[in-house]
Design a protein around this motif. Structure first.
Motif, PDB file in Angstrom:
ATOM      1  N   ARG A  87       0.836  -1.211   0.000  1.00 42.92           N
ATOM      2  CA  ARG A  87       0.000   0.000   0.000  1.00 42.92           C
ATOM      3  C   ARG A  87       0.876   1.269   0.000  1.00 42.92           C
ATOM      4  NH1 ARG A  87      -2.818  -3.252   3.731  1.00 42.92           N
ATOM      5  NH2 ARG A  87      -1.885  -2.123   5.485  1.00 42.92           N
ATOM      6  N   GLN A 109       2.333   1.804  -3.445  1.00 42.20           N
ATOM      7  CA  GLN A 109       1.321   2.290  -4.390  1.00 42.20           C
ATOM      8  C   GLN A 109       1.099   3.794  -4.236  1.00 42.20           C
ATOM      9  OE1 GLN A 109      -1.941  -0.282  -3.414  1.00 42.20           O
ATOM     10  NE2 GLN A 109      -1.336  -1.882  -4.871  1.00 42.20           N
ATOM     11  N   PRO A 162       4.298  -2.889  -6.602  1.00 43.35           N
ATOM     12  CA  PRO A 162       4.339  -1.919  -7.701  1.00 43.35           C
ATOM     13  C   PRO A 162       5.774  -1.471  -7.948  1.00 43.35           C
ATOM     14  CG  PRO A 162       3.552  -0.866  -5.716  1.00 43.35           C
ATOM     15  CD  PRO A 162       3.729  -2.301  -5.368  1.00 43.35           C
TER      16      PRO A 162
END
Length: 875
Positions: free
Chosen positions: A735, A738, A766
């Motif tokens: 998270r 991101q 990511p």
């Protein structure tokens, strides 16, 4: 603890019998004190008088040393200023030319540049505002005042400004102003030039240390800054001394002149009084009034003497000092203090106190002492019964406070203070050579997890149970259990279980015959924790790390033994749960080194000891150096350049990693902006980020502010995070990454393949770049290692990631990683990490073709292929 039988409790201790008698002696003691007080009043008064005289003498000594330091500071700062001027390149390099007249301008004549003259002027202004040095002259060898020559330069703007202000405050007639008298001053320059030419002909080898200095006797100078009227002026205010240092030629280092400072006698006299200046003019009186200087204060008792010249400087208001110096009166106290200077030891500071002054100081103290002793004698009898009651309450309070001060409130065990005292007393008894004294430091493993998950109440109950098990495992006898009451004194040869605080315990074991016996006791302590501890509904398994230190092998005093045991305990914790380690000397050396580095780290950032080096990365798509990785270095003042492997863990441990990490990020972004503004080939920058930075609240906002302040595009910055770091809390880190990617910043996974991460998490992360660890690059010389790198590269390409191969050190590794599809190469084959100022020139001068030729690589259009000897082995 050995298996000796329990010691019997003593029937009665001598200290207990003394305690019983003490409560009956208080009343009798007060009566005795009352009688003794009446008998010794006179003697006490005499002793107090002697003590007061000693105190006065001591205070005078302190004040005299302080005044000597003040005078030394004035003379030393003047010396350092003129020494600095003498060492200026312009002063040393200019031709040794004295001015033919005062009208000759040295700047217009080209002897000095305007900038050089300004530098000397600023040095003069600085010292003149600090010490009120009147003038500074530069006089070159061969000075001939009889021919009309004047000093080469005269810096006196501050002096002239002071004279003008004095005239405004107290106007005088031009005819009433004293004439400048230069003869004595110029003759002194000739004498000092001859002295320095003979005694300091060459620049000392240890320069700027060891520069000689010469001081004149008090003489009349041409300085009129402190008196402007013949009618009101004092002849003493025209006297001063000349402090000079030699000038040496820039090339030959031979003597060629001197720099001198004119220091007025009244400036030194004002320092003896503690005033900023003497009240000579109306302007001086106004300045002293603003400083709230008491002009009616008693005359100073100091005399500053130059033993070489015989000059003496003292408070002109004093009537007693001339009599004392002439031998007409005997001083009650005479103190002498040298004025320590780096260039001479001629100055001495004297402090006198007359017998009358000493009597006046002692008389009120003696009267006050008589009154106090008389009052005490009257009060003793009246307060006897009241004090007896107070002592009764105090005895009860003392027992309670002793219990609280010496024993842990939670477990009832002796606390850190009592354990340390007991250990010191035991070692003072010098244990026999046939036995050893053992110290066991114990720390519970993962105790913090118990507090965090089950609460501190459960943790406290757990500590109580552990303490009981330790005591029971040592088969404690009744005398050990009595330690919890504090009623009996401790025996120096008794074993002890103590709690140092938190989850740390300490066991003291005297008279141990061998190490095997101590290890057996440590094993019993470990065994006492093997059964689970049941606390309500919870069943907890506890493990402990134990460090052992022995007297005298591991320390001959209590603090050293405790430190040795502590170092062994920390090594035990690093080896796993439930381990026991005996201290070794290299553990202490390592601990001291780590502690020293940890201490130095706290000031390293503030002292600008951190620096950044940058390692270039070769872009195989265009054959250019267009990206660098920022690498932190520590320029330690004594250990030299320290690499991150030796201090990054300490940064994490100390919590400084957040502050240092932010400094690295800001410095690297500013450097990238500088490269971009200079049209350098460097377009991309990689910066390593710690997990603590990533998890810090507001990190993304701080990152955006840093990029915006630096003025770079977010796409130009790549943040590198290690695989093991991301796998600690993979869901939370996904998270965070991101959110960070939304800013435009790229993310690289560093050291891929070393952290055993799950491929499912790798798919979720990511990422933009995958860095193949150096350990895999080294293994490309084998079919298996090459196959692993090929698989990693293929995986990265499938995930849309760029690949950087790091640690490239040979042409074979370069060929192999090129063959498997790496996009960038990084390693010593291309370049080592370089300082920032070397990166741009290196990137501009990098020649792709020459690189391939120099490293025996070939290029074939349109695709480059290595030579056969570099061809990677088949997977």
């Amino acid at each position: 603890m050995s298996s000796k039988p329990a010691r019997p409790k003593p029937a009665a201790h001598p200290q207990r019998r003394l305690h019983e008698w003490r409560k009956y002696s208080i009343s009798a003691g007060f009566v005795l004190l009352w009688l003794l007080g009446l008998l010794v009043i006179y003697r006490d008064a005499q002793q107090m008088a002697a003590s007061t005289e000693t105190k006065i003498r001591k205070e005078m000594g302190i004040e005299t040393r302080a005044m000597a330091d003040t005078l030394a500071g004035m003379l030393e700062r003047t010396y350092l200023t003129i020494k600095t001027i003498s060492l200026l390149p312009a002063v040393r390099a200019t031709a040794p030319h004295n001015r033919a007249s005062a009208e000759e301008d040295v700047v217009e004549q080209g002897y000095f540049s305007g900038d050089d003259a300004t530098i000397i002027q600023q040095l003069y202004n600085h010292i003149a505002s600090d010490i009120e040095v009147s003038e500074i002259y530069l006089v070159y060898d061969g000075f001939a005042p009889e021919q009309g020559q004047v000093p080469f330069l005269m810096y006196d703007e501050v002096l002239l400004e002071r004279i003008d202000l004095a005239k405004e405050a107290h106007p005088t007639h031009e005819a009433d102003e004293p004439e400048e008298y230069e003869a004595a001053e110029y003759a002194e320059y000739v004498r000092q030039l001859d002295h320095l030419r003979r005694h300091a002909p060459l620049l000392p080898a240890e320069a700027p240390q060891g520069i000689a200095a010469v001081t004149s006797a008090l003489l009349r100078t041409c300085d009129n800054s402190q008196y402007t009227s013949l009618a009101e002026g004092d002849e003493r205010d025209s006297h001063g001394l000349l402090l000079s240092v030699p000038i040496y030629d820039q090339s030959s280092k031979a003597f060629k002149g001197l720099v001198t400072a004119v220091l007025r006698a009244n400036v030194l006299e004002a320092a003896l009084l503690g005033w900023p200046r003497l009240p000579i003019t109306a302007l001086d009186r106004a300045i002293l009034a603003r400083h709230r200087t008491d002009l009616q204060s008693p005359a100073a008792e100091y005399v500053l003497e130059n033993r070489t010249t015989g000059d003496r400087i003292m408070d002109r208001r004093s009537t007693s000092l001339p009599r004392l110096l002439a031998g007409q009166e005997q001083a009650a106290i005479h103190l002498e203090q040298s004025v320590s200077l780096p260039y001479a030891s001629d100055w001495r500071l004297h402090r006198y106190k007359t017998a009358a002054d000493l009597d006046r100081a002692i008389a009120p103290i003696q009267r006050e002492m008589w009154q106090r002793l008389g009052l005490l004698s009257l009060l003793l009898a009246a307060l006897g019964l009241a004090v007896e009651r107070v002592f009764a309450v105090q005895r009860r309070s003392t027992r309670t406070l002793t219990q609280m001060a010496n024993y842990d409130a939670l477990t009832g065990l002796p606390n850190r203070r009592l354990v340390a005292e007991h250990l010191a007393n035991a070692l003072d008894r010098q244990p026999s050579a046939s036995s050893q004294y053992a110290v066991l430091m114990i720390d519970l493993d993962d105790f913090k997890e118990v507090n965090d998950s089950l609460g501190h109440q459960v943790g406290d109950r757990l500590l109580i149970e552990v303490a009981q098990r330790f005591v029971e495992s040592l088969r404690a006898s009744d005398w050990l259990l009595q330690l919890h009451t504090g009623a009996e004194p401790l025996e120096a040869n008794a074993s002890m279980v103590g709690r140092l605080g938190g989850d740390e315990f300490l066991v003291l074991l005297p008279e141990q015959p061998c190490l095997e016996q101590v290890l057996g006791i440590a094993e019993r302590l470990q065994a006492s924790l093997r059964a689970p501890i049941v606390l309500g509904q919870e069943q907890i398994y506890v493990h402990a790390s134990i460090g052992i230190a022995l007297y005298p092998e591991h320390g001959r005093d209590g603090p050293l033994l405790l430190r040795s045991a502590d170092a062994a305990m920390y090594l035990a914790k690093r080896q796993g749960r439930g381990q026991t380690v005996v201290f070794q000397q290299d553990l202490d050396d390592t601990s001291r080194q780590r502690l020293q580095l940890l201490t130095d780290l706290h000031s390293a950032l503030a002292l600008h000891q951190f620096t950044l080096h940058y390692q270039p990365e070769l872009n195989l798509a265009n054959g250019q150096i267009d990206c660098v990785e920022a690498l932190l270095r520590w320029q330690h003042p004594t250990l030299g350049l320290i690499y991150p492997a030796h201090f990054i863990a300490l940064l994490e441990q100390s919590g400084l990693v957040l502050e240092v990490g932010q400094w690295v990020l800001e410095s690297a972004c500013r450097q990238l902006k500088a490269w971009q503004d200079s049209h350098s080939p460097i377009k991309q920058l990689c910066v390593n980020v710690s997990v603590k930075q990533l998890a810090q609240a507001g990190f993304v906002e701080s990152l955006q502010n840093t990029i915006r302040d630096a003025g770079i595009a977010p796409e130009a910055l790549t943040l590198e995070l290690t695989e093991s770091m991301l796998m600690q809390h993979p869901e939370a880190n996904v998270r965070l990454l991101q959110e960070m990617r939304k800013t435009g910043v790229k993310v690289a996974l560093d050291d891929f393949g070393t952290g055993y991460s799950s491929l499912s998490y790798l798919r979720q992360l990511p990422l933009d770049v995958l860095k193949i660890d150096r350990s895999f690059v080294i293994d490309t010389g084998t079919p298996q290692g090459l196959a692993i790198c090929h698989t990693i590269t293929a995986l990265a390409q499938r995930l849309g990631l760029k690949v950087i191969a790091e640690g490239i050190e040979s042409a074979e590794q370069f060929c192999n990683m090129h063959a498997v599809g790496s996009d960038w190469m990084q390693g010593y084959l291309i370049a080592r990490p370089l300082p920032a100022e070397q990166i741009a020139p290196f990137a501009r001068s990098f020649d792709w073709h020459a690189f391939k030729v120099d490293n025996d690589l070939l290029e074939h259009s349109p695709e480059w292929l290595p030579r056969p000897r570099c061809t990677p082995s088949p997977s």
